[in-house]
Enzyme design. Structure first.
Site, PDB file in Angstrom:
ATOM      1  N   GLU A  39      55.077  59.708  67.123  1.00  0.00           N
ATOM      2  CA  GLU A  39      54.293  59.109  66.243  1.00  0.00           C
ATOM      3  C   GLU A  39      53.734  61.432  65.667  1.00  0.00           C
ATOM      4  O   GLU A  39      53.152  61.420  66.746  1.00  0.00           O
ATOM      5  CB  GLU A  39      53.384  58.339  65.421  1.00  0.00           C
ATOM      6  N   CYS A  93      50.276  66.897  62.547  1.00  0.00           N
ATOM      7  CA  CYS A  93      48.867  66.182  63.550  1.00  0.00           C
ATOM      8  C   CYS A  93      50.602  65.768  64.385  1.00  0.00           C
ATOM      9  O   CYS A  93      51.248  64.634  63.988  1.00  0.00           O
ATOM     10  CB  CYS A  93      48.339  64.578  62.545  1.00  0.00           C
ATOM     11  N   CYS A 136      48.864  55.607  75.482  1.00  0.00           N
ATOM     12  CA  CYS A 136      46.962  56.258  75.546  1.00  0.00           C
ATOM     13  C   CYS A 136      46.619  55.468  76.501  1.00  0.00           C
ATOM     14  O   CYS A 136      46.432  53.840  76.535  1.00  0.00           O
ATOM     15  CB  CYS A 136      46.054  56.629  74.511  1.00  0.00           C
ATOM     16  N   CYS A 153      40.343  52.139  73.220  1.00  0.00           N
ATOM     17  CA  CYS A 153      39.001  52.107  71.924  1.00  0.00           C
ATOM     18  C   CYS A 153      39.295  51.208  71.473  1.00  0.00           C
ATOM     19  O   CYS A 153      40.775  50.995  70.829  1.00  0.00           O
ATOM     20  CB  CYS A 153      39.557  53.511  71.449  1.00  0.00           C
ATOM     21  N   CYS A 200      41.789  50.929  67.944  1.00  0.00           N
ATOM     22  CA  CYS A 200      43.073  51.682  68.003  1.00  0.00           C
ATOM     23  C   CYS A 200      44.571  51.215  68.359  1.00  0.00           C
ATOM     24  O   CYS A 200      44.119  50.449  69.245  1.00  0.00           O
ATOM     25  CB  CYS A 200      42.384  53.562  68.749  1.00  0.00           C
ATOM     26  N   GLY A 206      47.568  59.636  72.004  1.00  0.00           N
ATOM     27  CA  GLY A 206      47.095  59.754  73.195  1.00  0.00           C
ATOM     28  C   GLY A 206      45.941  60.499  73.191  1.00  0.00           C
ATOM     29  O   GLY A 206      45.801  61.068  72.400  1.00  0.00           O
ATOM     30  N   GLU A 207      45.555  60.732  74.325  1.00  0.00           N
ATOM     31  CA  GLU A 207      44.326  62.299  74.406  1.00  0.00           C
ATOM     32  C   GLU A 207      44.518  63.229  75.353  1.00  0.00           C
ATOM     33  O   GLU A 207      45.256  63.127  76.372  1.00  0.00           O
ATOM     34  CB  GLU A 207      43.536  60.477  75.892  1.00  0.00           C
ATOM     35  N   SER A 211      41.558  67.056  69.232  1.00  0.00           N
ATOM     36  CA  SER A 211      40.485  66.479  69.460  1.00  0.00           C
ATOM     37  C   SER A 211      40.158  65.485  70.762  1.00  0.00           C
ATOM     38  O   SER A 211      41.752  64.740  71.702  1.00  0.00           O
ATOM     39  CB  SER A 211      41.192  65.043  68.454  1.00  0.00           C
ATOM     40  N   SER A 215      35.344  62.352  69.416  1.00  0.00           N
ATOM     41  CA  SER A 215      35.257  61.466  68.698  1.00  0.00           C
ATOM     42  C   SER A 215      34.064  60.313  69.069  1.00  0.00           C
ATOM     43  O   SER A 215      34.003  60.253  70.682  1.00  0.00           O
ATOM     44  CB  SER A 215      36.356  60.444  69.363  1.00  0.00           C
ATOM     45  N   LEU A 216      33.153  60.577  68.409  1.00  0.00           N
ATOM     46  CA  LEU A 216      32.175  59.966  69.144  1.00  0.00           C
ATOM     47  C   LEU A 216      31.560  58.652  68.092  1.00  0.00           C
ATOM     48  O   LEU A 216      31.354  57.969  69.317  1.00  0.00           O
ATOM     49  CB  LEU A 216      30.809  60.433  68.177  1.00  0.00           C
ATOM     50  N   HIS A 217      31.784  58.088  66.838  1.00  0.00           N
ATOM     51  CA  HIS A 217      31.408  56.754  66.742  1.00  0.00           C
ATOM     52  C   HIS A 217      31.146  56.195  66.640  1.00  0.00           C
ATOM     53  O   HIS A 217      30.544  55.058  66.163  1.00  0.00           O
ATOM     54  CB  HIS A 217      33.298  55.997  67.607  1.00  0.00           C
ATOM     55  N   ASN A 228      41.491  53.529  59.509  1.00  0.00           N
ATOM     56  CA  ASN A 228      42.655  52.575  58.837  1.00  0.00           C
ATOM     57  C   ASN A 228      42.785  51.473  59.991  1.00  0.00           C
ATOM     58  O   ASN A 228      42.295  51.070  60.763  1.00  0.00           O
ATOM     59  CB  ASN A 228      43.610  53.659  59.622  1.00  0.00           C
ATOM     60  N   CYS A 252      47.570  55.708  62.679  1.00  0.00           N
ATOM     61  CA  CYS A 252      47.949  55.982  63.493  1.00  0.00           C
ATOM     62  C   CYS A 252      48.826  54.869  64.783  1.00  0.00           C
ATOM     63  O   CYS A 252      47.855  53.665  64.850  1.00  0.00           O
ATOM     64  CB  CYS A 252      47.146  56.736  64.385  1.00  0.00           C
TER      65      CYS A 252
END
Ligand code: SAH
Length: 383
Positions: free
Chosen positions: A109, A122, A129, A133, A136, A189-190, A221, A244-246, A320, A363
Site C-alpha cells: 500500500e 507514505c 513485516c 508489533c 499493527c 514494512g520496516e 520511520s 516508533s517508541l510506543h 487506528n 495501514c
C-alpha cells in the site's frame, strides 16, 4: 516490382519475471546494461530522464528513441513493477490510498495525503513485516519479502505521474497539486530491515538528475533497529529519522514492540543520542496511544524524564483500530492530557490528525480487505 523490406526479427518475448526491471538500476548499471544494444551512450541519459523526470510508464512513450530500440527494450525490460488493483479515497477526498500488486502477486500500500501545503506520500518498504508489533495490521501476516529498490521508487513515480498529468484522475478536494513534496517511509514494512534496497531507492529519489526530492523532505520511520540507526547516522543524505517508541519502559515496550527484547529502551535511546550528536538533526518519536495500555499520566511523566535531554519531537498517533485486535484508541481527553504532560516538561509534542481514511482503512487494512474480495474495488471511506 518492389522488394519487400527486410523484416527485423523481434527479440524473443519474455515473461515479466525474465525481463530486467529498469527501476532497479542506478545510472551506471543502466548504461552498462544498454551496451548490449550497441546504442550510443546518450541513450542511457534519455531513458533515465524519461523514467525519473517524465515518469514514463511504457517504452512506447519514449518518442525520441529509435523504434527498434523501444521494441528491444519492451521485449527485454520492464518499466513499472506495480499494478494498481484497488483504491480508497477518504470522504473528505484529500487522502488517497492505493493497493498495488507486484509481479509475484504480493500486495503493498501507499497513501497520498493532500490536506495541507505539503503533498506527503507514505510508501512501503517491504511486503508484510517481520517485526510483529502487537497493534499493527501489517504485522499479522508476517514478512513476505523485501521490496526491490525499483518497487520502492515505483510507488513514488506512480503518484508523481498522477500529480503531473492533468488528464489522469486524482480525487481531491483541494486545488490540484502537481508534485510530491514530502515522502515518509511509514507504510508497510520496516525500512531498516531492508537497508540496502531502501537506501538505493533514496539515492535515486534524491539525486538531482533523477527524481530530485530534497532529502530533508524525507522521513524514515523505524521500529528501533539499533545497528541500522548507527549506520544511518553515517549516511550523507540528510533523511529524517522517526523512531516508533510506543512505551517508555521495557516491561511495556517488549509487549507492544517485540524487537525491544533485542534493543531495550536504554540502548535504543543511547543510539538515538549518538545519531543526534552526529547529524545534529531532531529526531521524531512516534507513540500510538492505546486506551488503558500506554496512555496513563504516569507513563507520560516517565517518557518525559527519559527524553528530556534528547533533541526530539514527539508525535502522538491516535491508534487506528485493527479488526480482531484488543487494542483501542485512547480518548481525546487522555490524548490531550498525555500531550500536555510532555509539553509541560519542555518536549515539543504534536497529536497527529486522525483522518477518515485511517479510521476505516489504516495501514495494512486495505490489503487484508482485498484478500477477501475481488480486486478492482473502489471504496469511499466513511467517517
Ligand atoms: N516499521 C516502521 C514503519 C511502520 S508504520 C516503524 O515501526 O516505525 C509507521 C508507524 O505506524 C509506526 O510508528 C507504527 O508503529 C505505527 N502503527 C502501526 N500500526 C498502527 C496502528 N494500528 N495505529 C497507529 N499507528 C500504528
Amino acid at each position: 516490382m518492389t522488394t519487400p523490406k527486410a523484416v527485423q526479427p523481434l527479440p524473443e518475448q519474455r515473461t515479466h519475471a525474465e525481463r530486467v526491471a529498469l527501476l532497479d538500476f542506478d545510472f551506471a548499471q543502466l548504461s552498462q546494461w544498454l551496451a548490449q544494444f550497441q546504442t550510443p551512450q546518450f541513450r542511457a541519459r534519455q531513458i533515465w530522464e524519461w523514467i525519473y523526470r517524465r515518469y514514463a510508464e511504457d517504452f512506447a512513450a519514449m518518442s525520441d528513441l529509435p523504434r527498434t530500440l523501444r521494441e528491444q527494450l519492451a521485449a527485454t525490460a520492464t518499466l513499472t513493477p506495480l499494478a494498481p488493483v484497488a483504491q480508497i479515497v477518504s470522504s473528505d477526498r484529500d487522502t488517497v490510498k492505493v493497493l498495488f500488486q507486484l509481479a509475484d502477486g504480493q500486495t503493498i500500500e501507499a497513501v497520498l495525503m493532500l490536506y495541507d501545503q505539503r503533498r506527503t506520500l507514505c510508501i512501503s518498504s517491504q511486503a508484510g513485516c517481520a517485526m510483529g508489533c502487537a497493534f499493527c495490521a501489517t504485522a499479522q501476516g508476517g514478512l513476505a519479502r523485501n521490496l526491490t529498490s525499483g518497487e520502492i521508487v515505483a510507488q513514488v513515480l506512480y503518484f508523481a505521474r498522477h500529480l503531473a498529468d492533468p488528464t489522469l484522475p486524482l480525487p481531491c478536494s483541494v486545488e490540484r497539486p502537481t508534485q510530491v513534496t514530502n515522502l515518509v517511509l511509514m507504510g508497510m514494512g520496516e525500512p531498516l530491515h531492508n537497508y540496502a534496497n531502501v537506501w538505493a531507492a533514496l539515492h535515486r529519489l534524491t539525486a538531482p538528475d533523477a527524481f530530485g526530492l530534497g532529502a530533508r523532505h524525507i522521513t524514515l520511520s523505524t521500529v528501533g533497529l539499533v545497528p541500522q540507526i548507527e549506520r544511518m547516522a553515517d549516511e550523507k543524505l540528510q533523511v529524517g529519522l522517526a523512531v516508533s517508541l510506543h512505551a517508555p519502559n521495557d516491561l511495556l515496550r517488549t509487549q507492544l514492540v517485540p524487537v525491544n527484547k533485542g534493543y531495550p529502551v536504554t540502548t535504543l535511546l543511547e543510539a538515538v543520542r549518538r545519531y543526534v550528536a552526529k547529524t545534529r538533526r531532531r529526531v521524531t518519536f512516534e507513540y500510538a496511544l492505546m486506551a488503558g495500555i500506554n496512555d496513563s499520566p504516569e507513563l507520560a511523566q516517565e517518557m518525559a524524564a527519559r527524553l528530556h535531554d534528547i533533541l526530539c519531537h514527539v508525535n502522538l498517533i491516535p491508534l487506528n483500530p485493527v479488526a480482531d485486535s484488543p487494542f483501542q484508541p485512547s480518548s481525546d481527553a487522555a490524548t490531550a492530557h498525555f500531550a500536555q504532560i510532555l509539553q509541560n516538561a519542555g518536549i515539543p509534542t504534536t497529536i497527529r490528525l486522525r483522518r477518515g481514511i485511517e479510521i476505516n482503512a489504516g495501514c495494512g487494512q486495505l490489503r487484508r480487505a482485498a484478500a477477501h474480495q475481488p480486486l478492482s474495488l473502489e471504496i469511499e471511506a466513511r467517517h
